[in-house]
Design a protein around this motif. Structure first.
Motif, short mmCIF file in Angstrom:
data_model
loop_
_atom_site.label_atom_id
_atom_site.label_comp_id
_atom_site.label_asym_id
_atom_site.label_seq_id
_atom_site.Cartn_x
_atom_site.Cartn_y
_atom_site.Cartn_z
N LYS A 176 7.00 -1.63 -0.90
CA LYS A 176 5.56 -1.61 -0.60
C LYS A 176 5.37 -2.05 0.84
O LYS A 176 6.11 -2.90 1.34
N PHE A 177 4.34 -1.49 1.48
CA PHE A 177 4.06 -1.90 2.86
C PHE A 177 2.80 -2.73 2.94
O PHE A 177 1.79 -2.42 2.31
N ALA A 178 2.89 -3.79 3.73
CA ALA A 178 1.73 -4.65 3.98
C ALA A 178 1.48 -4.67 5.49
O ALA A 178 2.25 -4.08 6.25
N ASP A 179 0.43 -5.33 5.92
CA ASP A 179 0.14 -5.42 7.36
C ASP A 179 0.74 -6.69 7.94
O ASP A 179 0.55 -7.78 7.41
N TYR A 180 1.45 -6.49 9.02
CA TYR A 180 2.09 -7.59 9.75
C TYR A 180 1.03 -8.58 10.23
O TYR A 180 -0.05 -8.18 10.68
N ASN A 181 1.31 -9.85 10.07
CA ASN A 181 0.40 -10.92 10.50
C ASN A 181 -0.91 -10.95 9.70
O ASN A 181 -1.89 -11.53 10.16
N ASP A 182 -0.91 -10.30 8.54
CA ASP A 182 -2.08 -10.33 7.66
C ASP A 182 -1.62 -10.84 6.29
O ASP A 182 -1.15 -10.08 5.45
N PHE A 183 -1.77 -12.14 6.10
CA PHE A 183 -1.21 -12.76 4.89
C PHE A 183 -1.86 -12.23 3.62
O PHE A 183 -1.19 -12.04 2.60
N ASP A 184 -3.15 -11.96 3.68
CA ASP A 184 -3.83 -11.44 2.48
C ASP A 184 -3.22 -10.12 2.02
O ASP A 184 -3.08 -9.88 0.82
N SER A 185 -2.85 -9.27 2.96
CA SER A 185 -2.29 -7.98 2.56
C SER A 185 -0.90 -8.16 1.96
O SER A 185 -0.50 -7.40 1.08
N VAL A 186 -0.16 -9.17 2.42
CA VAL A 186 1.14 -9.46 1.82
C VAL A 186 0.95 -10.00 0.41
O VAL A 186 1.59 -9.56 -0.54
N LYS A 187 0.02 -10.94 0.29
CA LYS A 187 -0.23 -11.55 -1.01
C LYS A 187 -0.67 -10.50 -2.03
O LYS A 187 -0.26 -10.50 -3.18
N ALA A 188 -1.46 -9.54 -1.56
CA ALA A 188 -1.95 -8.49 -2.45
C ALA A 188 -0.82 -7.57 -2.92
O ALA A 188 -0.93 -6.94 -3.98
N ALA A 189 0.25 -7.49 -2.14
CA ALA A 189 1.37 -6.60 -2.49
C ALA A 189 2.39 -7.27 -3.41
O ALA A 189 3.22 -6.61 -4.03
N VAL A 190 2.33 -8.60 -3.52
CA VAL A 190 3.31 -9.35 -4.32
C VAL A 190 3.05 -9.15 -5.81
O VAL A 190 1.90 -9.18 -6.26
#
Ligand SMILES: *Cc1c(COP(=O)(O)O)cnc(C)c1O
Length: 400
Positions: free
Chosen positions: A166-180
């Motif tokens: 899955k791809f998230a946005d670099y330096n955007d923690f919310d987008s990483v959290k949403a992908a977990v």
């Protein structure tokens, strides 16, 4: 043969996967490269962040020659002294516990991904785990590395790649959290995005991701193939923030030109992931490549490379800021140490070509970013010389 004839022969024989600059190289010396017509170029590319020690470095050449006269390849079914020494030196400067040598950056990524999947497989007994990577990332061209490279243009024709990425946005923690999810086994990113346009990691983002990984037993893989090996003023860029990865990849300047890479694991991950029979390589860690690593590590200490990177990197930053302030076409200046970039209001190819004409090597990072990645031995005088040519090139271009 002249340059034009060599280029014609190259284009008739090599697979056309690069739009190459029209230069045939003869040799390098220190900060300079020479083409076969004897034209001299000040080099702010280093063969893409590879040749940290400068060209024709005598101690490096001598170390390689000495190893060539002994043996250059043995096989990983035996031990060799350069590999033992190189692994110890890497452990010391990286703070990681175990090293696996590869022949390239992409292969280091492949190994890192396999280690992460094996770790999760051992823990859960199933093989359906997911990896989170970043948009605009670059991790290499092999199928696994491509799977985590966030550039659709590089990936499209080669699908299906390895699944569950899955791809998230670099330096955007919310987008990483949403992908977990419960299936996430690893999060991978560059500590400074290189090919994606010289974007340093945000310290808060890095710390938040580390905490999330700790909480959920997800492995953090930092790709320092470009930004590692002293380029940011620390041996590895994460050391600036004190946020240690579980798996670290290194290559490019690691062998300063001899093809070599490595992935490193913490003891905890090593003890619970790849084991005998899980991974291998014929060449990886051969005595010639490891003799190169050993000499590079020794010279980094002897020449105080990190100190030079910090000092000249800061100077370069100041000088480039001045240039950016002068031209509307130059939009934003980013970077750390000797990994810097200027984002422009349009393509940079004309600027790079003009600089090259005037004897300065620069390279892009994406269409609109000029990248500055000189050998790490660069001096302030070299920076001044580079700036003079860059300004001359800018002034000679209309509408810039
Ligand atoms: C260059 C690079 C790679 C790929 O390394 P190769 O040696 O070309 O396979 C991977 N990750 C990053 C960040 C790189 O800059």
């Amino acid at each position: 043969m002249d340059m034009k004839q060599y280029i014609e022969e190259a284009e008739a024989a090599l697979l056309h996967t690069y739009n190459r600059y029209q230069i045939v190289w003869d040799k390098g010396d220190g900060m300079y490269m020479y083409d076969i017509e004897g034209k001299k170029y000040l080099d702010f590319v280093s063969g893409i962040a590879v040749f940290a020690l400068g060209y024709n470095n005598k101690a490096y050449n001598d170390a390689l020659k000495a190893q060539i006269d002994k043996v250059i390849h043995t096989s990983n079914y035996y031990y060799n002294i350069p590999a033992i020494e190189a692994a110890k030196k890497i452990k010391k400067v990286s703070g990681m516990d175990r090293v696996f040598f590869t022949n390239s950056g992409a292969e280091a990524i492949e190994g890192a991904l396999k280690a992460a999947r094996k770790y999760a497989f051992n823990r859960d007994g199933v093989a359906d785990h997911e990896i989170i990577a970043m948009n605009h990332s670059f991790h290499g061209r092999t199928m696994g590395a491509l799977s985590v490279t966030g550039n659709p243009h590089y990936r499209e024709a080669f699908e299906p790649l390895i699944g569950n990425v899955k791809f998230a946005d670099y330096n955007d923690f919310d987008s990483v959290k949403a992908a977990v999810t419960d299936k996430t086994c690893a999060i991978i990113f560059e500590t400074v995005q290189g090919e994606g346009g010289i974007h340093p990691v945000d310290e808060t983002f890095l710390k938040q991701v580390r905490a999330l990984c700790d909480e959920k037993d997800i492995l953090l893989i930092l790709d320092e193939i470009q930004c590692g090996m002293g380029r940011t003023g620390y041996m590895y860029a994460w050391q600036r923030y004190g946020v240690k990865p579980d798996i670290l990849t290194s290559a490019k300047a690691l062998g300063c030109g001899v093809p070599v890479g490595a992935f490193m694991l913490t003891e905890r991950v090593a003890a619970n992931s790849l084991t005998s029979g899980d991974h291998g390589t014929t060449y990886g860690g051969n005595p010639l490549a490891c003799a190169a690593i050993c000499n590079v590590m020794d010279q980094f200490e002897e020449l105080n490379i990190l100190e030079n990177v910090n000092e000249v990197g800061e100077y370069l930053y100041k000088k480039l800021d001045e240039v950016v302030a002068k031209y509307d076409y130059l939009k934003e200046h980013r970077g750390i140490g000797l990994l810097q970039g200027i984002e422009c209001n349009g393509p940079v190819s004309e600027i790079i070509n003009k600089a090259m004409e005037k004897g300065l090597l620069l390279i892009n990072a994406g269409m609109n970013v000029i990248r500055f990645i000189p050998p790490l031995i660069v001096s302030k005088q070299n920076v001044d010389d580079m700036i003079d040519i860059l300004v001359e090139a800018m002034d000679s271009l209309e509408n810039k």
